[in-house]
Design a protein around this motif. Structure first.
Motif, mmCIF file in Angstrom:
data_model
loop_
_atom_site.group_PDB
_atom_site.id
_atom_site.type_symbol
_atom_site.label_atom_id
_atom_site.label_comp_id
_atom_site.label_asym_id
_atom_site.label_seq_id
_atom_site.Cartn_x
_atom_site.Cartn_y
_atom_site.Cartn_z
ATOM 1 N N ILE A 25 -34.221 -19.110 -42.422
ATOM 2 C CA ILE A 25 -33.600 -19.670 -43.602
ATOM 3 C C ILE A 25 -32.086 -19.576 -43.537
ATOM 4 N N GLN A 26 -31.452 -18.885 -42.663
ATOM 5 C CA GLN A 26 -30.189 -19.036 -42.395
ATOM 6 C C GLN A 26 -29.688 -20.047 -41.368
ATOM 7 N N ALA A 27 -30.942 -20.522 -40.560
ATOM 8 C CA ALA A 27 -30.566 -21.726 -39.855
ATOM 9 C C ALA A 27 -30.506 -22.975 -40.554
ATOM 10 N N LYS A 28 -31.174 -23.016 -41.761
ATOM 11 C CA LYS A 28 -31.118 -23.846 -42.504
ATOM 12 C C LYS A 28 -30.098 -23.904 -43.768
ATOM 13 N N LYS A 29 -29.001 -23.162 -43.665
ATOM 14 C CA LYS A 29 -28.011 -22.688 -44.511
ATOM 15 C C LYS A 29 -27.441 -23.979 -45.073
ATOM 16 N N GLU A 30 -27.119 -25.076 -44.330
ATOM 17 C CA GLU A 30 -26.556 -26.133 -44.650
ATOM 18 C C GLU A 30 -27.026 -26.991 -45.941
ATOM 19 N N THR A 31 -28.325 -27.104 -45.861
ATOM 20 C CA THR A 31 -29.002 -27.715 -46.859
ATOM 21 C C THR A 31 -29.702 -26.758 -48.179
ATOM 22 N N ALA A 32 -29.725 -25.258 -47.617
ATOM 23 C CA ALA A 32 -30.235 -24.404 -48.348
ATOM 24 C C ALA A 32 -31.664 -24.697 -48.723
ATOM 25 N N THR A 33 -32.648 -25.690 -48.249
ATOM 26 C CA THR A 33 -33.897 -26.186 -48.628
ATOM 27 C C THR A 33 -34.699 -26.268 -47.414
ATOM 28 N N ILE A 34 -35.978 -25.995 -47.498
ATOM 29 C CA ILE A 34 -37.045 -26.430 -46.288
ATOM 30 C C ILE A 34 -38.020 -27.419 -46.968
ATOM 31 N N ARG A 35 -37.780 -28.553 -46.374
ATOM 32 C CA ARG A 35 -38.756 -29.624 -47.021
ATOM 33 C C ARG A 35 -38.837 -29.907 -48.324
#
Length: 248
Positions: A25-35
Motif C-alpha cells: 500500500i505504501q508503494a502506491k502512496k502517490e495515488t493512494a488507490t489500487i485499481r
C-alpha cells in the motif's frame, strides 16, 4: 463454518478478505488507490475480527464459537469481537506453552477491606503444569480425524491474563507429546473441546483444495475482478469449485 455432514467434519467458507501488506500500500502512496479503489491497511487480525462480526450480525441469535490456531487465540481477536457481539461469542484455541496461568480469585469475605482481586494465586506455565496434571489425566473416547480414538486429558478452569477472564484449559496427552487447549465457553465438555479443535484441520484441508484442486496457487490476484478473470481463463473449473472460490 465447520459442520458435520454424515458423521464427518466439513469446512464451508462464508466470507473472505484480500490481505495487502503495508509495504504494498505504501508503494502506491502517490495515488493512494489500487485499481481505482482506496485501500486502507488492515492487519490479518483486524480482518478476521471484521468477518466474525459481520457473520454474527447475519446470524443474529446464534452463538458463535470461533476455533483458531494459537496465533489468533489472543486478545487481539477476542476484544473487538466480544465488544461487538457480547456473550454470544466464545473462542477455542491452542494455548501457548509459555502462557502463565492463575487460579480464580477467592470469594470476597463479608466486610473485607480493599478492592476485589481479579486473579487468584499464580500457578505456573502451561508446560510446567502439564508435568503435574499428567498423573491426574483420565481416558476419553473422542472422534478425531474420522476415527474413534482414546486420549488422556485433564481439565481445569483457570484465569488467563491475555484474555483477562476465566477459561477452561484441557491438557491432551498422546504418548510422548501433549498440547493444551483453552476455551472461554466453560459449558463445553472435555470431549467437545478436543473434537472441535481436531475439526479445525478441515480448514487447512479447505485451503489445500483451493490452492491445488481449484488452482488458486497459480494466481497472484489480489482483487475480485482479477480472480474472476483468472477462473474464466482456466476453463477447467467445476461449478462447485467456483462457488467455494468466490466465498473464500
Amino acid at each position: 463454518m465447520l459442520k458435520q455432514v454424515k458423521g464427518r467434519w466439513a469446512c464451508l467458507f462464508l466470507d473472505f478478505r484480500f490481505y495487502l501488506p503495508l509495504k504494498t500500500i505504501q508503494a502506491k502512496k502517490e495515488t493512494a488507490t489500487i485499481r481505482g479503489d482506496v485501500v486502507p491497511f488492515q492487519t490479518k487480525m483486524a480482518q478476521a475480527a471484521q468477518m466474525l462480526i459481520a457473520i454474527a450480525e447475519h446470524f443474529s441469535t446464534a452463538p458463535i464459537l470461533t476455533v483458531t490456531d494459537s496465533w489468533f487465540g489472543n486478545n487481539g481477536l477476542w476484544k473487538p469481537v466480544y465488544k461487538a457481539i457480547g456473550s454470544r461469542f466464545n473462542i477455542l484455541s491452542r494455548l501457548r506453552c509459555n502462557n502463565v496461568l492463575y487460579d480464580r480469585p477467592e470469594k470476597r469475605k463479608p466486610k473485607q477491606r480493599g478492592r476485589n482481586k481479579k486473579y487468584g494465586q499464580r500457578l505456573r506455565s502451561a508446560t510446567d503444569m502439564a508435568k503435574t496434571v499428567q498423573q491426574k489425566a483420565r481416558s476419553y473416547t473422542v472422534n478425531l480425524y474420522g476415527k474413534q480414538r482414546e486420549v488422556r486429558a485433564y481439565s481445569r478452569v483457570v484465569m488467563l491474563k491475555t484474555l483477562k477472564r476465566s477459561v477452561q484449559v484441557v491438557w491432551v496427552f498422546r504418548r510422548t507429546q501433549w498440547i493444551a487447549l483453552f476455551t472461554t465457553d466453560l459449558s463445553l465438555s472435555v470431549t467437545q473441546i478436543i473434537e472441535y479443535y481436531g475439526a479445525r484441520w478441515k480448514i487447512e484441508s479447505g485451503f489445500k483444495e483451493l490452492k491445488q484442486d481449484i488452482g488458486s496457487h497459480k494466481s497472484q490476484c489480489r482483487n475480485a475482478q482479477a480472480v474472476t478473470n483468472h477462473r474464466l481463463k482456466s476453463g477447467k473449473r467445476s461449478l462447485s469449485g467456483v462457488m467455494i472460490f468466490s466465498l473464500w
